[in-house]
Design an enzyme around this catalytic site. Sequence first.
Site, PDB file in Angstrom:
ATOM      1  N   GLU A 275       0.820  -1.220   0.000  1.00 16.78           N
ATOM      2  CA  GLU A 275       0.000   0.000   0.000  1.00 16.78           C
ATOM      3  C   GLU A 275       0.853   1.271   0.000  1.00 16.78           C
ATOM      4  O   GLU A 275       0.752   2.097   0.906  1.00 16.78           O
ATOM      5  CB  GLU A 275      -0.909   0.012   1.241  1.00 16.78           C
ATOM      6  CG  GLU A 275      -1.817  -1.192   1.362  1.00 16.78           C
ATOM      7  CD  GLU A 275      -2.531  -1.264   2.717  1.00 16.78           C
ATOM      8  OE1 GLU A 275      -2.161  -0.497   3.640  1.00 16.78           O
ATOM      9  OE2 GLU A 275      -3.438  -2.085   2.846  1.00 16.78           O
ATOM     10  N   PRO A 276       1.712   1.446  -0.995  1.00 16.90           N
ATOM     11  CA  PRO A 276       2.533   2.661  -1.008  1.00 16.90           C
ATOM     12  C   PRO A 276       1.670   3.887  -1.321  1.00 16.90           C
ATOM     13  O   PRO A 276       0.745   3.812  -2.126  1.00 16.90           O
ATOM     14  CB  PRO A 276       3.513   2.400  -2.156  1.00 16.90           C
ATOM     15  CG  PRO A 276       2.739   1.536  -3.101  1.00 16.90           C
ATOM     16  CD  PRO A 276       1.879   0.654  -2.229  1.00 16.90           C
ATOM     17  N   ARG A 278       2.967   7.794  -0.250  1.00 15.44           N
ATOM     18  CA  ARG A 278       3.951   8.855  -0.414  1.00 15.44           C
ATOM     19  C   ARG A 278       4.980   8.523  -1.491  1.00 15.44           C
ATOM     20  O   ARG A 278       5.383   9.374  -2.278  1.00 15.44           O
ATOM     21  CB  ARG A 278       4.662   9.062   0.928  1.00 15.44           C
ATOM     22  CG  ARG A 278       5.531  10.292   1.012  1.00 15.44           C
ATOM     23  CD  ARG A 278       6.363  10.288   2.293  1.00 15.44           C
ATOM     24  NE  ARG A 278       5.596  10.033   3.491  1.00 15.44           N
ATOM     25  CZ  ARG A 278       5.097  10.984   4.279  1.00 15.44           C
ATOM     26  NH1 ARG A 278       5.297  12.237   4.004  1.00 15.44           N
ATOM     27  NH2 ARG A 278       4.412  10.663   5.357  1.00 15.44           N
ATOM     28  N   TYR A 318       3.483  18.600  11.128  1.00 13.48           N
ATOM     29  CA  TYR A 318       4.505  17.598  11.443  1.00 13.48           C
ATOM     30  C   TYR A 318       5.910  18.189  11.491  1.00 13.48           C
ATOM     31  O   TYR A 318       6.878  17.429  11.426  1.00 13.48           O
ATOM     32  CB  TYR A 318       4.607  16.525  10.357  1.00 13.48           C
ATOM     33  CG  TYR A 318       3.382  15.847   9.860  1.00 13.48           C
ATOM     34  CD1 TYR A 318       2.593  15.054  10.692  1.00 13.48           C
ATOM     35  CD2 TYR A 318       3.050  15.919   8.511  1.00 13.48           C
ATOM     36  CE1 TYR A 318       1.510  14.366  10.174  1.00 13.48           C
ATOM     37  CE2 TYR A 318       1.970  15.229   7.994  1.00 13.48           C
ATOM     38  CZ  TYR A 318       1.191  14.454   8.839  1.00 13.48           C
ATOM     39  OH  TYR A 318       0.137  13.764   8.325  1.00 13.48           O
ATOM     40  N   CYS A 346      -3.983  33.820   9.806  1.00 19.89           N
ATOM     41  CA  CYS A 346      -3.853  34.490  11.106  1.00 19.89           C
ATOM     42  C   CYS A 346      -3.618  33.472  12.215  1.00 19.89           C
ATOM     43  O   CYS A 346      -4.487  33.241  13.067  1.00 19.89           O
ATOM     44  CB  CYS A 346      -5.075  35.344  11.357  1.00 19.89           C
ATOM     45  SG  CYS A 346      -5.138  36.695  10.178  1.00 19.89           S
TER      46      CYS A 346
HETATM   47  C1  LIG Z   1      -1.236   5.984   5.352  1.00 19.38           C
HETATM   48  C2  LIG Z   1      -1.328   4.547   5.033  1.00 19.38           C
HETATM   49  C3  LIG Z   1      -0.624   4.008   3.954  1.00 19.38           C
HETATM   50  C4  LIG Z   1       0.327   4.829   3.100  1.00 19.38           C
HETATM   51  O1  LIG Z   1       1.442   5.232   3.791  1.00 19.38           O
HETATM   52  P1  LIG Z   1       2.668   5.939   3.018  1.00 19.38           P
HETATM   53  O2  LIG Z   1       3.620   6.242   4.091  1.00 19.38           O
HETATM   54  O3  LIG Z   1       2.133   7.156   2.372  1.00 19.38           O
HETATM   55  O4  LIG Z   1       3.190   4.963   2.035  1.00 19.38           O
HETATM   56  C5  LIG Z   1      -0.779   2.670   3.672  1.00 19.38           C
HETATM   57  N1  LIG Z   1      -1.596   1.876   4.427  1.00 19.38           N
HETATM   58  C6  LIG Z   1      -2.290   2.357   5.486  1.00 19.38           C
HETATM   59  C7  LIG Z   1      -3.151   1.461   6.257  1.00 19.38           C
HETATM   60  C8  LIG Z   1      -2.180   3.706   5.820  1.00 19.38           C
HETATM   61  O5  LIG Z   1      -2.852   4.180   6.869  1.00 19.38           O
END
Ligand SMILES: *Cc1c(COP(=O)(O)O)cnc(C)c1O
Length: 426
Positions: A275-276, A278, A318, A346
């Site tokens: 699940e990439p 970023r 962050y 503001c």
């Molecule tokens: C946020 C998230 C991701 C993606 O994370 P990245 O750091 O953007 O790759 C994948 N899986 C789950 C469950 C997330 O909450």
Amino acid sequence: MDHFAYKSGVLHAEEVPLTRIAESVGTPFYVYSSATLEHHYRVFSEAFVGQNAHVCFAVKTNGNKAVLALLARLGAGADVVSGGEMRQAIAAGIPAKRIVFSGVGKTRDELTAALAAGIAQINVESEPELRALSEFAASMGTLAPVALRVNPDVAADTHEKITTGRKENKFGIDIDQAPALFRLARTLPGIDLKGVAVHIGSQILDLEPFRQAFARLRELVLALRAEGINLERVDLGGGLGVPYHRDDPTSPPPDAYAALTREAFGDLGVRLILEPGRLIAGNAGMLVSRVVYVKEGASRNFLILDSGFNDLIRPAFYEAFHEILPVNLPAPDAPREPIDVVGPICESSDIFARQRLLPPIAPGELVAFATAGAYGAVMASTYNGRPLVPEVLVRGARFDVVRRRPTPAEMAALETVPDWLKNPAS
Ligand SMILES: *Cc1c(COP(=O)(O)O)cnc(C)c1O
């Protein structure tokens, strides 16, 4: 690697000068490079060739419909964290059978919508959610395809606001308590137990926490197997970091990450889900903003922009670093002086960078925040009555507005003043 570069002294996205987009769209705006999105998706997915892996783009990083449609064309699935994101992904052409649904607080409406759509997998994060989902599925006469998200209790060396895999985080099921929940899952009438999931955090630049988490997951899969619970899927979440500093482009290569997954799961005969977020979108986008004023204060100077933390919240939220690039290439011998780069909001926290070394940039000139393609536009708000920032997708020499700026009338249309306020007599 991205497709943003100076050509003839002007920062371009692929073949398009950012100045041209600014003239046409106005500022601020997000701009995405389709070639960069494709490149990152390909490099990542090709690293897993031969591993029976399925890439589900994390929609929460960038849910723009055109971005999702581009990734859908490359075969991407989606990882969604709300019913809204599921609808966005489906509307962009990602079929439900390629969508995984994560998140700690999925509601009944969201879960039943996911089941009705025929979602590939629901990552369950607690026993109450598991029981509720079983009940909803059973009442619909169906089975919910489920993975249990476990919390492997590893420390990912990242900002505390984006770590998720420690015992004290709200995410997942404690790995020591997980076996009992897997046993329970098998007995529930609405659950079709498919696998196990983890996601240990985001912007992780060291592979060691992944190695530890994967090793714990492997042990769990084997322990469950020994008692007759055979999981066919292992979902590894996202989290691989990207370089935010253009002069120090160090981040773990997808190949090295893929070697870890092969080492941990290669002999188990399971299907991997990745699940990439970023990694695909981060360096594929920039936020372009115009300098409104240069203010000379008593102790420091300020570059005041027309974008604020409502447009890009990562620095305020962050303490994130974004490279700030003048769109017009400064002379090589231009002096670099420290300056605070701030927005118009503001709030004292509306600061993008303190004492950043920048060449002189005059009012009216453009600057670009690099690596703003992930967790950028999706986190925008209308705070201070500001319209949501538009998004532009570049392909070669063309660009298209893929989310336009709302008009003031559209922004006002959702609000109403009750009759008793309009008519003082009633
Ligand atoms: C946020 C998230 C991701 C993606 O994370 P990245 O750091 O953007 O790759 C994948 N899986 C789950 C469950 C997330 O909450």
